[in-house]
Write a protein that holds these residues in place. Structure first.
Motif, mmCIF file in Angstrom:
data_model
loop_
_atom_site.group_PDB
_atom_site.id
_atom_site.type_symbol
_atom_site.label_atom_id
_atom_site.label_comp_id
_atom_site.label_asym_id
_atom_site.label_seq_id
_atom_site.Cartn_x
_atom_site.Cartn_y
_atom_site.Cartn_z
ATOM 1 N N GLU A 59 -4.473 5.761 9.759
ATOM 2 C CA GLU A 59 -5.906 5.527 9.959
ATOM 3 C C GLU A 59 -6.724 6.214 8.872
ATOM 4 N N ILE A 60 -6.329 7.431 8.467
ATOM 5 C CA ILE A 60 -7.044 8.138 7.395
ATOM 6 C C ILE A 60 -6.966 7.346 6.100
ATOM 7 N N HIS A 61 -5.760 6.853 5.788
ATOM 8 C CA HIS A 61 -5.572 6.112 4.537
ATOM 9 C C HIS A 61 -6.423 4.845 4.492
ATOM 10 N N PHE A 62 -6.362 4.050 5.567
ATOM 11 C CA PHE A 62 -7.018 2.740 5.541
ATOM 12 C C PHE A 62 -8.516 2.803 5.856
ATOM 13 N N GLN A 63 -9.029 4.001 6.110
ATOM 14 C CA GLN A 63 -10.477 4.145 6.270
ATOM 15 C C GLN A 63 -11.170 4.457 4.940
ATOM 16 N N LYS A 64 -10.389 4.798 3.936
ATOM 17 C CA LYS A 64 -10.982 5.201 2.660
ATOM 18 C C LYS A 64 -11.358 3.973 1.828
ATOM 19 N N GLY A 65 -12.621 3.892 1.453
ATOM 20 C CA GLY A 65 -13.093 2.781 0.647
ATOM 21 C C GLY A 65 -12.470 2.755 -0.728
ATOM 22 N N SER A 66 -12.080 3.921 -1.264
ATOM 23 C CA SER A 66 -11.470 3.983 -2.596
ATOM 24 C C SER A 66 -10.106 3.308 -2.620
ATOM 25 N N ARG A 67 -9.515 3.088 -1.451
ATOM 26 C CA ARG A 67 -8.219 2.423 -1.372
ATOM 27 C C ARG A 67 -8.340 1.018 -0.782
ATOM 28 N N HIS A 117 0.849 -1.195 0.000
ATOM 29 C CA HIS A 117 0.000 0.000 0.000
ATOM 30 C C HIS A 117 0.887 1.248 0.000
ATOM 31 N N VAL A 118 0.490 2.223 -0.784
ATOM 32 C CA VAL A 118 1.198 3.501 -0.846
ATOM 33 C C VAL A 118 0.406 4.508 -0.019
ATOM 34 N N VAL A 119 1.017 4.961 1.061
ATOM 35 C CA VAL A 119 0.344 5.876 1.992
ATOM 36 C C VAL A 119 0.904 7.274 1.791
ATOM 37 N N GLU A 120 0.036 8.245 1.621
ATOM 38 C CA GLU A 120 0.435 9.634 1.414
ATOM 39 C C GLU A 120 0.535 10.327 2.765
ATOM 40 N N LEU A 121 1.667 11.034 2.962
ATOM 41 C CA LEU A 121 1.912 11.713 4.233
ATOM 42 C C LEU A 121 2.180 13.186 4.007
ATOM 43 N N ASP A 176 4.951 19.368 2.759
ATOM 44 C CA ASP A 176 5.006 18.762 1.440
ATOM 45 C C ASP A 176 4.468 17.345 1.513
ATOM 46 N N ARG A 177 3.851 16.910 0.425
ATOM 47 C CA ARG A 177 3.301 15.560 0.388
ATOM 48 C C ARG A 177 4.397 14.579 0.015
ATOM 49 N N CYS A 178 4.474 13.460 0.717
ATOM 50 C CA CYS A 178 5.402 12.390 0.376
ATOM 51 C C CYS A 178 4.666 11.063 0.507
ATOM 52 N N ARG A 179 5.206 10.051 -0.124
ATOM 53 C CA ARG A 179 4.559 8.739 -0.116
ATOM 54 C C ARG A 179 5.505 7.699 0.472
ATOM 55 N N VAL A 180 4.925 6.762 1.218
ATOM 56 C CA VAL A 180 5.689 5.632 1.759
ATOM 57 C C VAL A 180 4.962 4.351 1.378
ATOM 58 N N ARG A 181 5.756 3.299 1.181
ATOM 59 C CA ARG A 181 5.182 1.992 0.847
ATOM 60 C C ARG A 181 5.236 1.099 2.078
ATOM 61 N N VAL A 182 4.084 0.532 2.426
ATOM 62 C CA VAL A 182 4.009 -0.395 3.568
ATOM 63 C C VAL A 182 3.417 -1.709 3.075
ATOM 64 N N GLN A 183 3.778 -2.780 3.772
ATOM 65 C CA GLN A 183 3.298 -4.114 3.417
ATOM 66 C C GLN A 183 2.269 -4.581 4.449
ATOM 67 N N ALA A 184 1.236 -5.236 3.956
ATOM 68 C CA ALA A 184 0.182 -5.784 4.817
ATOM 69 C C ALA A 184 0.350 -7.299 4.890
ATOM 70 N N VAL A 185 0.498 -7.823 6.102
ATOM 71 C CA VAL A 185 0.667 -9.263 6.289
ATOM 72 C C VAL A 185 -0.358 -9.736 7.320
ATOM 73 N N PRO A 186 -0.773 -10.995 7.236
ATOM 74 C CA PRO A 186 -1.761 -11.509 8.198
ATOM 75 C C PRO A 186 -1.170 -11.667 9.589
ATOM 76 N N VAL A 187 -2.028 -11.674 10.576
ATOM 77 C CA VAL A 187 -1.635 -11.881 11.971
ATOM 78 C C VAL A 187 -2.046 -13.290 12.369
ATOM 79 N N ASP A 188 -1.056 -14.161 12.521
ATOM 80 C CA ASP A 188 -1.300 -15.555 12.904
ATOM 81 C C ASP A 188 -0.977 -15.731 14.378
ATOM 82 N N LEU A 189 -1.928 -16.281 15.111
ATOM 83 C CA LEU A 189 -1.761 -16.515 16.546
ATOM 84 C C LEU A 189 -1.808 -18.005 16.847
ATOM 85 N N LEU A 190 -1.070 -18.408 17.877
ATOM 86 C CA LEU A 190 -1.132 -19.789 18.344
ATOM 87 C C LEU A 190 -2.191 -19.894 19.438
ATOM 88 N N LEU A 191 -3.222 -20.690 19.165
ATOM 89 C CA LEU A 191 -4.310 -20.877 20.126
ATOM 90 C C LEU A 191 -4.337 -22.322 20.596
#
Length: 249
Positions: free
Chosen positions: A215-223, A56-60, A67-82
């Motif tokens: 939080e602003i970035h990941f709340q947007k449905g367009s993204r 995901h490219v997040v605008e900051l 000034d606007r800049c962009r950062v790239r972050v990776q989304a990975v699943p959260v696996d728990l031992l139950l």
């Protein structure tokens, strides 16, 4: 031949299938490295979309001139031992008893413990030297441990005993004190349906600003995002721990 004795069983009525079951309430500590964020969405399908997109490219807003800049972050699943299976071995203490059905008196807990210790330390009451006493807040019971073997067993056989506290006489219940040890524990991996781990977050903003931007970035449905339930961010150079508890939903 054993003498006949009339008995009345009281308690929760359950089906045979529900017997010998132990309810576990998970409370899992999950380490969070620096430069990561843990985000929980209100809906599982949003988390799934974020995971499928992977990067995901997040605008900051960066710098004094915002000034606007962009950062790239990776989304990975959260696996728990139950825990999937658990065996507990129970052992009855040879020196301890549980005292329950205690009267509701307007005296401090420590004063009640003193009076119980005084009563059960006397041999004429069937007791002996008390080595320790403890008020179990979660059950409203008192655990008494005697210095010698045999005292607890005799009191447990009586089942109930009348205790003199101040000027009153009250009947309390005597039960065995059981301790449990885990003899077998089996675990299985489970993926959190609504939670996503974001990694690779650079240290370009202060903690609060970065949290707001994510939080602003990941709340947007367009993204591909949606309503955020919880989000927490750990800056580079720091470590964090997230605590997962049972999902009420």
């Amino acid at each position: 031949a054993l003498p006949e004795k009339s008995m009345v069983f009281k308690g929760l009525v359950a089906s045979k299938e529900d017997m010998n079951k132990l309810m576990l309430i998970p409370r899992i500590h999950y380490p969070l490295p620096g430069g990561s964020a843990l985000i929980t969405f209100e809906k599982a399908e949003v988390a799934q979309r974020i995971l499928e997109m992977k990067e995901h490219v997040v605008e900051l807003s960066c710098g004094e001139e915002l000034d606007r800049c962009r950062v790239r972050v990776q989304a990975v699943p959260v696996d728990l031992l139950l825990p999937s299976a658990l065996e507990v071995g129970l052992t009855q203490s040879s020196k301890s008893i549980l005292v329950s059905d205690l009267p509701s008196l307007s005296i401090p807990e420590e004063a009640l413990l003193d009076k119980l210790e005084l009563f059960f330390s006397k041999t004429k009451n069937g007791g002996g030297e008390v080595e320790s006493r403890e008020f179990l807040d979660d059950s409203g019971q008192v655990m008494l441990t005697f210095a010698e073997d045999g005292v607890a067993e005799q009191l447990i056989e009586r089942g109930h005993i009348q205790v003199f506290i101040g000027k009153g006489k009250y009947e309390v219940k005597i039960s065995p004190c059981m301790s449990g040890n885990i003899t077998n524990l089996q675990l299985q991996t489970s993926c959190c349906p609504r939670t996503v781990l974001l990694t690779g977050i650079p240290d370009v903003l202060d903690e609060e600003s970065m949290r707001d931007a994510l939080e602003i970035h990941f709340q947007k449905g367009s993204r591909g995002g949606g309503e955020v339930d919880v989000l927490d961010y750990v800056p580079l150079g720091q470590v964090g721990v997230a605590v997962f508890t049972e999902d009420a939903d």
